[in-house]
Design a protein around this motif. Sequence first.
Motif, PDB file in Angstrom:
ATOM      1  N   LEU A  18       0.831  -1.197   0.000  1.00  0.00           N
ATOM      2  CA  LEU A  18       0.000   0.000   0.000  1.00  0.00           C
ATOM      3  C   LEU A  18       0.871   1.254   0.000  1.00  0.00           C
ATOM      4  O   LEU A  18       0.571   2.219  -0.718  1.00  0.00           O
ATOM      5  N   GLY A  19       1.951   1.226   0.777  1.00  0.00           N
ATOM      6  CA  GLY A  19       2.863   2.374   0.798  1.00  0.00           C
ATOM      7  C   GLY A  19       3.465   2.629  -0.567  1.00  0.00           C
ATOM      8  O   GLY A  19       3.543   3.774  -1.030  1.00  0.00           O
ATOM      9  N   ARG A  20       3.882   1.562  -1.238  1.00  0.00           N
ATOM     10  CA  ARG A  20       4.465   1.696  -2.583  1.00  0.00           C
ATOM     11  C   ARG A  20       3.443   2.293  -3.549  1.00  0.00           C
ATOM     12  O   ARG A  20       3.782   3.156  -4.371  1.00  0.00           O
ATOM     13  N   GLN A  21       2.189   1.839  -3.465  1.00  0.00           N
ATOM     14  CA  GLN A  21       1.160   2.349  -4.373  1.00  0.00           C
ATOM     15  C   GLN A  21       0.871   3.826  -4.127  1.00  0.00           C
ATOM     16  O   GLN A  21       0.659   4.596  -5.062  1.00  0.00           O
ATOM     17  N   VAL A  26      -0.580   5.702  -7.421  1.00  0.00           N
ATOM     18  CA  VAL A  26      -1.693   4.857  -7.871  1.00  0.00           C
ATOM     19  C   VAL A  26      -3.030   5.460  -7.444  1.00  0.00           C
ATOM     20  O   VAL A  26      -4.020   5.382  -8.157  1.00  0.00           O
ATOM     21  N   PHE A  27      -3.036   6.102  -6.263  1.00  0.00           N
ATOM     22  CA  PHE A  27      -4.261   6.693  -5.739  1.00  0.00           C
ATOM     23  C   PHE A  27      -4.266   8.202  -5.959  1.00  0.00           C
ATOM     24  O   PHE A  27      -3.215   8.852  -5.935  1.00  0.00           O
ATOM     25  N   ASP A  28      -5.445   8.754  -6.160  1.00  0.00           N
ATOM     26  CA  ASP A  28      -5.611  10.204  -6.295  1.00  0.00           C
ATOM     27  C   ASP A  28      -5.248  10.854  -4.963  1.00  0.00           C
ATOM     28  O   ASP A  28      -5.861  10.561  -3.936  1.00  0.00           O
ATOM     29  N   LYS A  29      -4.263  11.744  -4.973  1.00  0.00           N
ATOM     30  CA  LYS A  29      -3.788  12.339  -3.729  1.00  0.00           C
ATOM     31  C   LYS A  29      -4.842  13.227  -3.065  1.00  0.00           C
ATOM     32  O   LYS A  29      -4.751  13.524  -1.875  1.00  0.00           O
ATOM     33  N   ASP A  30      -5.834  13.673  -3.824  1.00  0.00           N
ATOM     34  CA  ASP A  30      -6.870  14.544  -3.263  1.00  0.00           C
ATOM     35  C   ASP A  30      -8.119  13.791  -2.840  1.00  0.00           C
ATOM     36  O   ASP A  30      -9.090  14.401  -2.394  1.00  0.00           O
ATOM     37  N   GLY A  70     -12.296   9.136   6.798  1.00  0.00           N
ATOM     38  CA  GLY A  70     -11.666   8.043   6.077  1.00  0.00           C
ATOM     39  C   GLY A  70     -10.151   8.122   6.137  1.00  0.00           C
ATOM     40  O   GLY A  70      -9.572   8.831   6.951  1.00  0.00           O
ATOM     41  N   ILE A  71      -9.523   7.366   5.249  1.00  0.00           N
ATOM     42  CA  ILE A  71      -8.066   7.329   5.183  1.00  0.00           C
ATOM     43  C   ILE A  71      -7.630   8.231   4.037  1.00  0.00           C
ATOM     44  O   ILE A  71      -7.971   7.991   2.881  1.00  0.00           O
ATOM     45  N   ARG A  72      -6.879   9.274   4.354  1.00  0.00           N
ATOM     46  CA  ARG A  72      -6.494  10.258   3.343  1.00  0.00           C
ATOM     47  C   ARG A  72      -4.972  10.319   3.200  1.00  0.00           C
ATOM     48  O   ARG A  72      -4.235  10.134   4.170  1.00  0.00           O
ATOM     49  N   ILE A  73      -4.524  10.583   1.980  1.00  0.00           N
ATOM     50  CA  ILE A  73      -3.097  10.768   1.722  1.00  0.00           C
ATOM     51  C   ILE A  73      -2.709  12.181   2.142  1.00  0.00           C
ATOM     52  O   ILE A  73      -3.363  13.157   1.769  1.00  0.00           O
ATOM     53  N   LEU A  74      -1.654  12.288   2.940  1.00  0.00           N
ATOM     54  CA  LEU A  74      -1.196  13.587   3.408  1.00  0.00           C
ATOM     55  C   LEU A  74      -0.342  14.267   2.331  1.00  0.00           C
ATOM     56  O   LEU A  74       0.209  13.605   1.442  1.00  0.00           O
ATOM     57  N   PRO A  75      -0.208  15.593   2.391  1.00  0.00           N
ATOM     58  CA  PRO A  75       0.655  16.304   1.430  1.00  0.00           C
ATOM     59  C   PRO A  75       2.085  15.781   1.496  1.00  0.00           C
ATOM     60  O   PRO A  75       2.565  15.388   2.568  1.00  0.00           O
ATOM     61  N   ARG A  76       2.769  15.783   0.379  1.00  0.00           N
ATOM     62  CA  ARG A  76       4.132  15.249   0.310  1.00  0.00           C
ATOM     63  C   ARG A  76       5.073  15.937   1.299  1.00  0.00           C
ATOM     64  O   ARG A  76       6.043  15.335   1.761  1.00  0.00           O
ATOM     65  N   GLU A  77       4.791  17.206   1.614  1.00  0.00           N
ATOM     66  CA  GLU A  77       5.647  17.935   2.538  1.00  0.00           C
ATOM     67  C   GLU A  77       5.652  17.306   3.934  1.00  0.00           C
ATOM     68  O   GLU A  77       6.562  17.537   4.726  1.00  0.00           O
ATOM     69  N   GLN A  78       4.617  16.511   4.236  1.00  0.00           N
ATOM     70  CA  GLN A  78       4.524  15.887   5.550  1.00  0.00           C
ATOM     71  C   GLN A  78       5.105  14.468   5.570  1.00  0.00           C
ATOM     72  O   GLN A  78       5.204  13.858   6.631  1.00  0.00           O
ATOM     73  N   LEU A  91      12.359   5.659  -4.843  1.00  0.00           N
ATOM     74  CA  LEU A  91      13.426   5.399  -5.797  1.00  0.00           C
ATOM     75  C   LEU A  91      13.114   4.219  -6.718  1.00  0.00           C
ATOM     76  O   LEU A  91      13.636   4.139  -7.817  1.00  0.00           O
ATOM     77  N   GLU A  92      12.252   3.303  -6.249  1.00  0.00           N
ATOM     78  CA  GLU A  92      11.870   2.167  -7.087  1.00  0.00           C
ATOM     79  C   GLU A  92      10.875   2.566  -8.160  1.00  0.00           C
ATOM     80  O   GLU A  92      10.681   1.842  -9.131  1.00  0.00           O
ATOM     81  N   SER A  93      10.257   3.723  -8.004  1.00  0.00           N
ATOM     82  CA  SER A  93       9.187   4.123  -8.928  1.00  0.00           C
ATOM     83  C   SER A  93       9.718   5.041 -10.025  1.00  0.00           C
ATOM     84  O   SER A  93       9.169   6.107 -10.283  1.00  0.00           O
ATOM     85  N   ASN A  94      10.833   4.608 -10.664  1.00  0.00           N
ATOM     86  CA  ASN A  94      11.449   5.405 -11.722  1.00  0.00           C
ATOM     87  C   ASN A  94      11.661   6.840 -11.260  1.00  0.00           C
ATOM     88  O   ASN A  94      10.968   7.768 -11.710  1.00  0.00           O
TER      89      ASN A  94
END
Length: 239
Positions: A18-21, A26-30, A70-78, A91-94
């Motif tokens: 799930l972390g890799r996805q 893979v998931f919409d960040k918003d 629900g379960i939400r993706i946090l901003p990349r800055e966090q 690094l594995e994701s090209n």
Amino acid sequence: MPLLDRNFNLSQRMTQELGRQIVCGVFDKDASLPTEAELCEKFGVSRSAVREAVKMLSAKGLISSKPRQGIRILPREQWNIFDTDLLRWSLESNPSMKVLKEFLQMRIAIEPEAAALAARNATPEKIDAIEAALERMRAAGDNLEAELEADIAFHVSILYASNNRFYIRLRDFIETALHVSIRYTSPIKANHEAVVEDHAKIFNAIKNRNPERAKHSMLLIIDEALNFIEEELTAKEQS
């Protein structure tokens, strides 16, 4: 058909997948991630495994889980980008050249000074460890995987030789990222002997207790790689 092998710890395997996805987009960040029930079905695991995975990914700063949100993706800055799992997934994701550039900028801030500290503080045993890694690089010849592993061991050995606990704690970050970045920057010098010689200059400066030369020699090899990445970025922008 369960996605994960039940012979392994399911919550850990699910955390990895799930972390890799999430990191690979893979998931919409918003948008919210699938519900607990949907994740159970998707990964073929129990609710307890899902909850444990969510807890682990929350600790890495990737997601938050709150009632009615629900379960939400946090901003990349966090995101905790020093977490070795998260770094490996990135690094594995090209990885983009921009990510590799940022990593090399980080190395420039760390490794030259670590080399200088190693020249001042390294014990004979730690100098021997650096030399052993250098000899492994020399013996690797055309074996790229063997050279990569020896190259990483060389840089990590210098962190240990610095005798500074904060530099030493960066070993996992440096080791994980080097596994990918060296593959991209190695075309700078297709000459195995030249690569070994550049590393030998760092080792000799450390062994001879010359902090400034050790610092400068380390800076040169990282700066050369950084220039290569910057040239690649410029070429892409102009194309």
